[in-house]
Scaffold this motif. Sequence first.
Motif, PDB file in Angstrom:
ATOM      1  N   LEU A 137       0.823  -1.211   0.000  1.00  0.00           N
ATOM      2  CA  LEU A 137       0.000   0.000   0.000  1.00  0.00           C
ATOM      3  C   LEU A 137       0.857   1.259   0.000  1.00  0.00           C
ATOM      4  N   LYS A 138       1.990   1.219   0.667  1.00  0.00           N
ATOM      5  CA  LYS A 138       2.899   2.364   0.655  1.00  0.00           C
ATOM      6  C   LYS A 138       3.451   2.621  -0.742  1.00  0.00           C
ATOM      7  N   ARG A 139       3.654   1.544  -1.510  1.00  0.00           N
ATOM      8  CA  ARG A 139       4.138   1.731  -2.879  1.00  0.00           C
ATOM      9  C   ARG A 139       3.090   2.446  -3.728  1.00  0.00           C
ATOM     10  N   ILE A 140       1.835   2.153  -3.474  1.00  0.00           N
ATOM     11  CA  ILE A 140       0.770   2.867  -4.173  1.00  0.00           C
ATOM     12  C   ILE A 140       0.691   4.306  -3.673  1.00  0.00           C
ATOM     13  N   ASP A 141       0.896   4.489  -2.368  1.00  0.00           N
ATOM     14  CA  ASP A 141       0.836   5.810  -1.726  1.00  0.00           C
ATOM     15  C   ASP A 141      -0.457   6.532  -2.071  1.00  0.00           C
ATOM     16  N   PRO A 142      -1.607   5.939  -1.751  1.00  0.00           N
ATOM     17  CA  PRO A 142      -2.884   6.577  -2.089  1.00  0.00           C
ATOM     18  C   PRO A 142      -3.066   7.884  -1.330  1.00  0.00           C
ATOM     19  N   GLN A 143      -3.678   8.854  -1.989  1.00  0.00           N
ATOM     20  CA  GLN A 143      -3.896  10.168  -1.390  1.00  0.00           C
ATOM     21  C   GLN A 143      -5.383  10.412  -1.177  1.00  0.00           C
ATOM     22  N   TRP A 144      -5.696  11.168  -0.144  1.00  0.00           N
ATOM     23  CA  TRP A 144      -7.089  11.527   0.089  1.00  0.00           C
ATOM     24  C   TRP A 144      -7.586  12.335  -1.109  1.00  0.00           C
ATOM     25  N   PRO A 145      -8.756  12.028  -1.623  1.00  0.00           N
ATOM     26  CA  PRO A 145      -9.251  12.776  -2.783  1.00  0.00           C
ATOM     27  C   PRO A 145      -9.637  14.207  -2.408  1.00  0.00           C
ATOM     28  N   ALA A 146      -9.412  15.116  -3.342  1.00  0.00           N
ATOM     29  CA  ALA A 146      -9.793  16.511  -3.106  1.00  0.00           C
ATOM     30  C   ALA A 146     -11.318  16.630  -3.094  1.00  0.00           C
ATOM     31  N   ALA A 147     -11.805  17.618  -2.379  1.00  0.00           N
ATOM     32  CA  ALA A 147     -13.258  17.848  -2.324  1.00  0.00           C
ATOM     33  C   ALA A 147     -13.774  18.243  -3.700  1.00  0.00           C
ATOM     34  N   ASP A 148     -14.920  17.698  -4.067  1.00  0.00           N
ATOM     35  CA  ASP A 148     -15.527  18.064  -5.349  1.00  0.00           C
ATOM     36  C   ASP A 148     -16.663  19.063  -5.128  1.00  0.00           C
ATOM     37  N   PHE A 149     -16.529  19.838  -4.055  1.00  0.00           N
ATOM     38  CA  PHE A 149     -17.511  20.869  -3.709  1.00  0.00           C
ATOM     39  C   PHE A 149     -16.757  22.049  -3.107  1.00  0.00           C
ATOM     40  N   ASP A 150     -17.420  23.153  -2.950  1.00  0.00           N
ATOM     41  CA  ASP A 150     -16.829  24.362  -2.372  1.00  0.00           C
ATOM     42  C   ASP A 150     -16.843  24.227  -0.850  1.00  0.00           C
ATOM     43  N   VAL A 151     -15.686  23.935  -0.263  1.00  0.00           N
ATOM     44  CA  VAL A 151     -15.600  23.680   1.173  1.00  0.00           C
ATOM     45  C   VAL A 151     -16.049  24.895   1.976  1.00  0.00           C
ATOM     46  N   ALA A 152     -15.559  26.063   1.623  1.00  0.00           N
ATOM     47  CA  ALA A 152     -15.897  27.282   2.361  1.00  0.00           C
ATOM     48  C   ALA A 152     -17.401  27.548   2.308  1.00  0.00           C
ATOM     49  N   HIS A 153     -17.975  27.321   1.147  1.00  0.00           N
ATOM     50  CA  HIS A 153     -19.417  27.545   1.000  1.00  0.00           C
ATOM     51  C   HIS A 153     -20.204  26.583   1.882  1.00  0.00           C
ATOM     52  N   GLU A 154     -19.782  25.315   1.911  1.00  0.00           N
ATOM     53  CA  GLU A 154     -20.485  24.318   2.726  1.00  0.00           C
ATOM     54  C   GLU A 154     -20.309  24.616   4.217  1.00  0.00           C
ATOM     55  N   GLN A 155     -19.129  25.119   4.608  1.00  0.00           N
ATOM     56  CA  GLN A 155     -18.919  25.484   6.009  1.00  0.00           C
ATOM     57  C   GLN A 155     -19.839  26.642   6.405  1.00  0.00           C
TER      58      GLN A 155
END
Length: 263
Positions: free
Chosen positions: A238-256
């Motif tokens: 799994l470290k070789r793949i080094d998966p990353q958290w996906p970016a938000a597909d929405f406006d974070v500030a707006h949702e907050q």
Amino acid sequence: MNDSTTADKPGFDGDKAAGEAALAAGTSALDELQERLFAASKGGETRNVLLVLQAMDTAGKGGIVRHVVGSVDPQGVELTAFKAPSEEERAHDFLWRIRKALPGPGKIGVFDRSHYEDVLVHRVRGLSPLEEVEKRYGQIVDFERELVASGTVIVKVFLHLSREEQGKRLAERLDRPDKYWKYNPGDVDDRAYWDDYQEAYRIALDKTHTDEAPWFVVPADRKWYARLAVQSLLTQALKRIDPQWPAADFDVAHEQKRLAELG
């Protein structure tokens, strides 16, 4: 195969207690990596991991599934325990049922036995002509290279158990009522072919060990060590793949802001 190495613990100097503590300590890292891989698939990640477990009976495949793979979120795991092929499966190429069970994007697939049964059992029991078995080694290599090229990291593990230790584990299953469900008279039938199976494994590992999909021979007389070793192999994959958290597909500030306004 040499039984003298089955009780070894390469890469680890501690005792059973230390090994069990190390296994527990490694759970959080494996769990996070698996969650990141699963989450990344929601953002388009297509890679995955396939853990192939091969061994003689009683070597501890089930324990690894429970204590290693079982420590991560089950929704990110796809387990297949291959039994004798059905009539439908026998009507197809031996890799047909294997392809159907391959893990999806972001998943850890686990094969409890695998396509290797079609060279191991068939060689020992003469279920297919030897020339057919020999041809299958090459087909397996091509198949695994295809998987790696498509984004699968393959971790192939042979749990190397001694004949003496297998005898003790089979005897325990017969001595304890809570273990009867694990006992299969066919295991003793296979034990009669022990040397033949060891040779079949030696040939299979030699012919299918590649840079893309290498074999890892894990000493299995100590269950705790085998579990620790497989956990390490999965974590490294799994470290070789080094998966990353996906970016938000929405406006974070707006949702907050919306959430704050609702109180």
